[in-house]
Design a protein around this motif. Structure first.
Motif, PDB file in Angstrom:
ATOM      1  N   MET A 244       1.130  -1.617   0.332  1.00  0.00           N
ATOM      2  CA  MET A 244       0.341   0.230   0.166  1.00  0.00           C
ATOM      3  C   MET A 244       0.867   1.626   0.000  1.00  0.00           C
ATOM      4  O   MET A 244       0.183   2.485  -0.943  1.00  0.00           O
ATOM      5  CB  MET A 244      -0.650   0.094   1.239  1.00  0.00           C
ATOM      6  CG  MET A 244      -2.514  -0.993   1.085  1.00  0.00           C
ATOM      7  SD  MET A 244      -2.595  -1.018  -0.653  1.00  0.00           S
ATOM      8  CE  MET A 244      -3.806   0.412  -0.140  1.00  0.00           C
ATOM      9  N   ALA A 245       2.074   1.430   0.312  1.00  0.00           N
ATOM     10  CA  ALA A 245       2.832   2.282   0.155  1.00  0.00           C
ATOM     11  C   ALA A 245       3.432   2.561  -0.214  1.00  0.00           C
ATOM     12  O   ALA A 245       3.855   3.666  -1.245  1.00  0.00           O
ATOM     13  CB  ALA A 245       4.463   2.153   1.212  1.00  0.00           C
ATOM     14  N   PHE A 246       3.935   1.302  -1.429  1.00  0.00           N
ATOM     15  CA  PHE A 246       4.136   1.783  -2.859  1.00  0.00           C
ATOM     16  C   PHE A 246       3.123   2.420  -3.841  1.00  0.00           C
ATOM     17  O   PHE A 246       3.578   3.049  -4.757  1.00  0.00           O
ATOM     18  CB  PHE A 246       4.255   0.510  -3.702  1.00  0.00           C
ATOM     19  CG  PHE A 246       5.986  -0.087  -3.387  1.00  0.00           C
ATOM     20  CD1 PHE A 246       6.957   0.899  -3.481  1.00  0.00           C
ATOM     21  CD2 PHE A 246       6.082  -1.039  -2.289  1.00  0.00           C
ATOM     22  CE1 PHE A 246       8.207   0.392  -3.528  1.00  0.00           C
ATOM     23  CE2 PHE A 246       7.066  -1.337  -1.900  1.00  0.00           C
ATOM     24  CZ  PHE A 246       9.023  -0.406  -2.264  1.00  0.00           C
ATOM     25  N   VAL A 247       2.154   1.519  -3.643  1.00  0.00           N
ATOM     26  CA  VAL A 247       1.034   2.281  -4.171  1.00  0.00           C
ATOM     27  C   VAL A 247       0.501   3.530  -4.420  1.00  0.00           C
ATOM     28  O   VAL A 247       0.014   4.210  -5.033  1.00  0.00           O
ATOM     29  CB  VAL A 247      -0.300   1.313  -3.831  1.00  0.00           C
ATOM     30  CG1 VAL A 247      -1.419   1.632  -4.423  1.00  0.00           C
ATOM     31  CG2 VAL A 247      -0.546  -0.360  -4.518  1.00  0.00           C
ATOM     32  N   PHE A 248       0.518   3.747  -2.419  1.00  0.00           N
ATOM     33  CA  PHE A 248      -0.014   5.692  -2.577  1.00  0.00           C
ATOM     34  C   PHE A 248       1.070   6.197  -2.661  1.00  0.00           C
ATOM     35  O   PHE A 248       0.575   7.451  -3.193  1.00  0.00           O
ATOM     36  CB  PHE A 248      -0.226   6.061  -0.828  1.00  0.00           C
ATOM     37  CG  PHE A 248      -1.915   4.774  -0.384  1.00  0.00           C
ATOM     38  CD1 PHE A 248      -2.701   5.177  -1.064  1.00  0.00           C
ATOM     39  CD2 PHE A 248      -1.826   4.242   0.576  1.00  0.00           C
ATOM     40  CE1 PHE A 248      -3.734   4.749  -0.734  1.00  0.00           C
ATOM     41  CE2 PHE A 248      -3.182   3.627   1.163  1.00  0.00           C
ATOM     42  CZ  PHE A 248      -4.143   3.925   0.472  1.00  0.00           C
ATOM     43  N   GLY A 249       2.206   5.905  -2.830  1.00  0.00           N
ATOM     44  CA  GLY A 249       3.258   6.669  -3.295  1.00  0.00           C
ATOM     45  C   GLY A 249       3.156   7.326  -4.838  1.00  0.00           C
ATOM     46  O   GLY A 249       3.769   7.708  -5.456  1.00  0.00           O
ATOM     47  N   LYS A 250       3.129   6.169  -5.398  1.00  0.00           N
ATOM     48  CA  LYS A 250       2.905   6.448  -7.299  1.00  0.00           C
ATOM     49  C   LYS A 250       1.992   6.626  -7.622  1.00  0.00           C
ATOM     50  O   LYS A 250       1.417   8.057  -8.364  1.00  0.00           O
ATOM     51  CB  LYS A 250       2.766   4.997  -7.326  1.00  0.00           C
ATOM     52  CG  LYS A 250       2.750   4.795  -8.774  1.00  0.00           C
ATOM     53  CD  LYS A 250       3.587   5.255  -9.855  1.00  0.00           C
ATOM     54  CE  LYS A 250       3.530   5.202 -11.176  1.00  0.00           C
ATOM     55  NZ  LYS A 250       5.231   5.532 -11.664  1.00  0.00           N
ATOM     56  N   VAL A 251       0.795   7.259  -6.631  1.00  0.00           N
ATOM     57  CA  VAL A 251      -0.321   7.945  -7.078  1.00  0.00           C
ATOM     58  C   VAL A 251      -0.489   9.396  -6.424  1.00  0.00           C
ATOM     59  O   VAL A 251      -0.547   9.860  -7.303  1.00  0.00           O
ATOM     60  CB  VAL A 251      -1.503   7.374  -6.211  1.00  0.00           C
ATOM     61  CG1 VAL A 251      -3.361   8.137  -6.169  1.00  0.00           C
ATOM     62  CG2 VAL A 251      -2.303   5.449  -6.362  1.00  0.00           C
ATOM     63  N   PHE A 252       0.215   9.609  -5.168  1.00  0.00           N
ATOM     64  CA  PHE A 252       0.630  10.742  -5.353  1.00  0.00           C
ATOM     65  C   PHE A 252       1.473  11.352  -6.192  1.00  0.00           C
ATOM     66  O   PHE A 252       1.796  12.898  -6.226  1.00  0.00           O
ATOM     67  CB  PHE A 252       1.129  11.036  -3.139  1.00  0.00           C
ATOM     68  CG  PHE A 252      -0.117  10.944  -2.414  1.00  0.00           C
ATOM     69  CD1 PHE A 252      -1.638  11.464  -2.951  1.00  0.00           C
ATOM     70  CD2 PHE A 252      -0.061   9.737  -1.338  1.00  0.00           C
ATOM     71  CE1 PHE A 252      -2.893  10.922  -1.839  1.00  0.00           C
ATOM     72  CE2 PHE A 252      -1.518  10.105  -0.711  1.00  0.00           C
ATOM     73  CZ  PHE A 252      -1.899  10.101  -0.791  1.00  0.00           C
TER      74      PHE A 252
END
Length: 140
Positions: free
Chosen positions: A120-128
């Motif tokens: 989830m940290a990777f996903v949110f980092g990519k989205v933001f």
């Protein structure tokens, strides 16, 4: 002058062949097309998937060389952008799945039990990061 043009043409062709061979090797090592047909239960249509990939590469190369400008409604561009993002996401996910990146990283940094939080940290980092780029850089 003609020699310079021929050298540039040769370098361009050689570079294109090298990149194309690398891309084909990348797709074949990951097995994206057979895996996609397996997941969607459409093994009989694998030739259509392959031709779609080939025509997509040819169309992308032509678009990169000619730089066409289309007057398309933003409502039509939204599904196209989602499809492109889905493709890139599937490619990245397949690469990480094949290389077992996340389990190795989780073990190295000591979060074996919380791999969901790592993902989830990777996903949110990519989205933001993508939103920041679009809002800050593209709007200017």
């Amino acid at each position: 002058m003609i020699v310079k043009v021929l050298i540039v043409m040769f370098i361009g062709l050689a570079s294109g062949i090298a990149v194309g061979a690398g891309f084909v090797a990348f797709l074949s090592v990951l097995g994206i097309i057979p895996r996609l047909t397996q997941l969607t239960k459409t093994m009989k249509m694998i030739h259509y998937y392959e031709w779609a990939a080939v025509l997509g590469v040819i169309g992308g190369a032509m678009a990169a060389l000619w730089n066409p400008v289309f007057s398309i409604s933003p409502f039509v561009l939204i599904p196209i952008g989602l499809a492109c993002g889905t493709f890139v996401g599937m490619l990245a996910a397949a690469l990480t799945e094949v290389l077992n990146v996340f389990p190795i990283l989780a073990k190295r940094i000591g979060v074996d039990g919380q791999i969901t939080y790592l993902l989830m940290a990777f996903v949110f980092g990519k989205v933001f990061g993508s939103l920041f780029q679009w809002i800050y850089f593209v709007s200017k």
